[in-house]
Design a protein around this motif. Sequence first.
Motif, PDB file in Angstrom:
ATOM      1  N   GLU A   1     -18.640  58.928  51.424  1.00 12.30           N
ATOM      2  CA  GLU A   1     -19.697  57.928  51.961  1.00 12.30           C
ATOM      3  C   GLU A   1     -20.411  57.629  50.515  1.00 12.30           C
ATOM      4  OE1 GLU A   1     -19.952  57.273  55.073  1.00 12.30           O
ATOM      5  OE2 GLU A   1     -18.163  58.602  55.572  1.00 12.30           O
ATOM      6  N   CYS A   2     -19.821  57.452  49.626  1.00 10.79           N
ATOM      7  CA  CYS A   2     -20.453  57.100  48.014  1.00 10.79           C
ATOM      8  C   CYS A   2     -20.013  55.751  47.832  1.00 10.79           C
ATOM      9  CB  CYS A   2     -20.145  57.911  47.057  1.00 10.79           C
ATOM     10  SG  CYS A   2     -21.432  58.114  45.959  1.00 10.79           S
ATOM     11  N   PHE A   3     -20.676  54.681  48.411  1.00  7.47           N
ATOM     12  CA  PHE A   3     -20.265  53.283  48.108  1.00  7.47           C
ATOM     13  C   PHE A   3     -21.493  52.093  48.410  1.00  7.47           C
ATOM     14  CE2 PHE A   3     -18.553  54.462  52.546  1.00  7.47           C
ATOM     15  CZ  PHE A   3     -19.619  53.695  53.454  1.00  7.47           C
ATOM     16  N   TYR A   4     -21.450  51.077  48.038  1.00 12.76           N
ATOM     17  CA  TYR A   4     -22.526  50.186  48.116  1.00 12.76           C
ATOM     18  C   TYR A   4     -22.228  49.330  49.513  1.00 12.76           C
ATOM     19  CZ  TYR A   4     -25.392  45.887  47.141  1.00 12.76           C
ATOM     20  OH  TYR A   4     -26.102  44.922  47.415  1.00 12.76           O
ATOM     21  N   VAL A   5     -23.449  49.393  50.241  1.00 12.37           N
ATOM     22  CA  VAL A   5     -23.794  48.655  51.546  1.00 12.37           C
ATOM     23  C   VAL A   5     -24.717  47.486  51.199  1.00 12.37           C
ATOM     24  CG1 VAL A   5     -24.592  49.049  53.702  1.00 12.37           C
ATOM     25  CG2 VAL A   5     -23.590  50.807  52.697  1.00 12.37           C
ATOM     26  N   PRO A   6     -23.950  46.305  51.452  1.00 17.73           N
ATOM     27  CA  PRO A   6     -24.759  44.993  51.176  1.00 17.73           C
ATOM     28  C   PRO A   6     -26.311  45.277  52.022  1.00 17.73           C
ATOM     29  CG  PRO A   6     -22.473  44.416  51.805  1.00 17.73           C
ATOM     30  CD  PRO A   6     -22.728  46.158  52.040  1.00 17.73           C
TER      31      PRO A   6
ATOM     32  N   LEU B   1     -31.516  49.661  41.849  1.00 19.63           N
ATOM     33  CA  LEU B   1     -30.210  50.645  42.065  1.00 19.63           C
ATOM     34  C   LEU B   1     -30.313  51.389  40.849  1.00 19.63           C
ATOM     35  CD1 LEU B   1     -27.522  48.268  43.588  1.00 19.63           C
ATOM     36  CD2 LEU B   1     -29.312  49.426  44.722  1.00 19.63           C
ATOM     37  N   LEU B   2     -30.142  52.876  41.284  1.00 17.56           N
ATOM     38  CA  LEU B   2     -29.625  53.752  39.999  1.00 17.56           C
ATOM     39  C   LEU B   2     -28.353  54.297  40.200  1.00 17.56           C
ATOM     40  CD1 LEU B   2     -32.389  56.219  38.766  1.00 17.56           C
ATOM     41  CD2 LEU B   2     -30.154  56.983  38.727  1.00 17.56           C
ATOM     42  N   LEU B   3     -27.567  54.380  39.187  1.00 12.30           N
ATOM     43  CA  LEU B   3     -26.246  54.796  39.231  1.00 12.30           C
ATOM     44  C   LEU B   3     -26.016  56.035  38.017  1.00 12.30           C
ATOM     45  CD1 LEU B   3     -25.829  51.799  39.788  1.00 12.30           C
ATOM     46  CD2 LEU B   3     -23.601  52.475  40.415  1.00 12.30           C
TER      47      LEU B   3
ATOM     48  N   ARG C   1     -32.504  52.753  45.591  1.00 11.82           N
ATOM     49  CA  ARG C   1     -31.268  53.280  46.142  1.00 11.82           C
ATOM     50  C   ARG C   1     -30.494  54.147  44.962  1.00 11.82           C
ATOM     51  NH1 ARG C   1     -27.313  49.554  49.431  1.00 11.82           N
ATOM     52  NH2 ARG C   1     -28.842  47.876  48.680  1.00 11.82           N
ATOM     53  N   ALA C   2     -29.818  55.183  45.078  1.00  8.86           N
ATOM     54  CA  ALA C   2     -29.387  55.982  43.817  1.00  8.86           C
ATOM     55  C   ALA C   2     -27.954  56.360  44.234  1.00  8.86           C
ATOM     56  CB  ALA C   2     -30.127  57.081  43.512  1.00  8.86           C
TER      57      ALA C   2
ATOM     58  N   HIS D   1     -27.519  58.976  47.460  1.00  2.00           N
ATOM     59  CA  HIS D   1     -25.831  59.223  47.850  1.00  2.00           C
ATOM     60  C   HIS D   1     -25.011  60.031  46.744  1.00  2.00           C
ATOM     61  CE1 HIS D   1     -26.649  55.846  50.939  1.00  2.00           C
ATOM     62  NE2 HIS D   1     -27.023  55.152  49.767  1.00  2.00           N
ATOM     63  N   ALA D   2     -24.526  61.094  47.030  1.00  3.15           N
ATOM     64  CA  ALA D   2     -24.220  62.039  45.941  1.00  3.15           C
ATOM     65  C   ALA D   2     -22.633  62.329  46.143  1.00  3.15           C
ATOM     66  CB  ALA D   2     -24.951  63.204  45.892  1.00  3.15           C
ATOM     67  N   ASP D   3     -22.102  62.350  45.369  1.00  4.08           N
ATOM     68  CA  ASP D   3     -20.554  62.865  45.406  1.00  4.08           C
ATOM     69  C   ASP D   3     -20.313  63.817  44.108  1.00  4.08           C
ATOM     70  OD1 ASP D   3     -17.841  62.921  45.479  1.00  4.08           O
ATOM     71  OD2 ASP D   3     -17.316  60.923  45.165  1.00  4.08           O
ATOM     72  N   ALA D   4     -20.519  65.192  44.416  1.00  8.42           N
ATOM     73  CA  ALA D   4     -20.154  66.190  43.526  1.00  8.42           C
ATOM     74  C   ALA D   4     -18.702  66.507  43.257  1.00  8.42           C
ATOM     75  CB  ALA D   4     -21.011  67.312  43.891  1.00  8.42           C
ATOM     76  N   PHE D   5     -18.285  66.305  42.193  1.00  2.15           N
ATOM     77  CA  PHE D   5     -16.816  66.554  41.878  1.00  2.15           C
ATOM     78  C   PHE D   5     -16.365  68.104  42.048  1.00  2.15           C
ATOM     79  CE2 PHE D   5     -15.643  62.737  39.456  1.00  2.15           C
ATOM     80  CZ  PHE D   5     -16.233  61.815  40.607  1.00  2.15           C
ATOM     81  N   LEU D   6     -15.848  68.542  42.978  1.00  2.00           N
ATOM     82  CA  LEU D   6     -15.510  70.070  43.208  1.00  2.00           C
ATOM     83  C   LEU D   6     -14.173  70.382  42.460  1.00  2.00           C
ATOM     84  CD1 LEU D   6     -16.389  70.435  46.882  1.00  2.00           C
ATOM     85  CD2 LEU D   6     -17.917  70.919  45.214  1.00  2.00           C
TER      86      LEU D   6
END
Length: 338
Positions: free
Chosen positions: A181-186, A193-195, A284-285, A312-317
């Motif tokens: 679910e880590c993607f940009y929504v218009p 925005l913070l990436l 948004r981050a 929105h977080a995407d931790a690399f397991l």
Amino acid sequence: MARVKLEGQWYGLDESESVLDGLLRGGVRVPHSCRAGACQSCLMRAERGEVPAKAQVGLKETLKARGYFLSCACHPEGELEVAGAGAELRVPARIAALERLSDSVLRVRLRPEKPLEYRAGQYVSLIRADGLARSYSLASQPHEETLELHVRRTAGGRMSGWLFDEARPGDTLELQGPAGECFYVPGRLEQPLLLAGTGTGLAPLYGILQDALAQGHTGPIWLFHGALEASGLYLVEELRALQSRYNQLQYRPCVLKGQERVGVTVGALDAVIKEACPRPAGWRAWLCGDPSLVLSLRKKLFLAGLSLKDLHADAFLPSTPPPQEGVEVSGRASDASR
């Protein structure tokens, strides 16, 4: 005792043992990576029996309705007859190009044999002919002819080692996904925005950034990329070129070790972010990369006023194969598993 049936053969499950672990113990080859319910490479389909709700957490409703479940998270109470995910969920692909972005990061371009619907920043599982599976984030845009992945070489990593040392353009793989679910929504085009990410956590952020710019985002965009040393940074010139083209983009590479250089900050990523963006309320981050850092940043940004719905977080397991195999961490998340 719970047991599972696959291709006419029954396999008993030990107490608290998952379907995946029971099948692997029985000598069955099942694609898998993270064993934490994140990468979704271990998908299977129930043909008879009850699937615990926990085994379907995070799956699309269409997959749930068809009986798909995550075998690593499935602990049935009784008998369960299953089938592998099969070709219906996989897309054949060929390696189109391999390019070194740094000593430790490889850009892999894949050409799917049929269109793959995805959002920049999501991830896919790569499945090799021998069943080895690893998950990687998508740095490309959906309109591109090829998919772009960033793969970090890891010591003993079977997939990353193969891609770096043996794979060649034209070699075939299968893709499963996308997921995440880590993607940009218009929308809210003026919103800051913070990436932020470390290592190959840059891959999904690179895709999200380009997507936001293509969608006409006008608000400030801050991109922070952290590495242990300068050698861990990559795509620096490409991102600086983007910064020169878009006034709203601020690119901040940083390292923990080394001397101060022009355009590269020395310091911890969270400290660099706090100094540059002290009041992120209303932003948004997206946070990607090392799990401990992602969780820490998520908490700090929340306490600084950023709403959880905009985090929105995407931790690399890391992948967790049997002891005799190497542990890898992919470009998604990670030989990640998202």
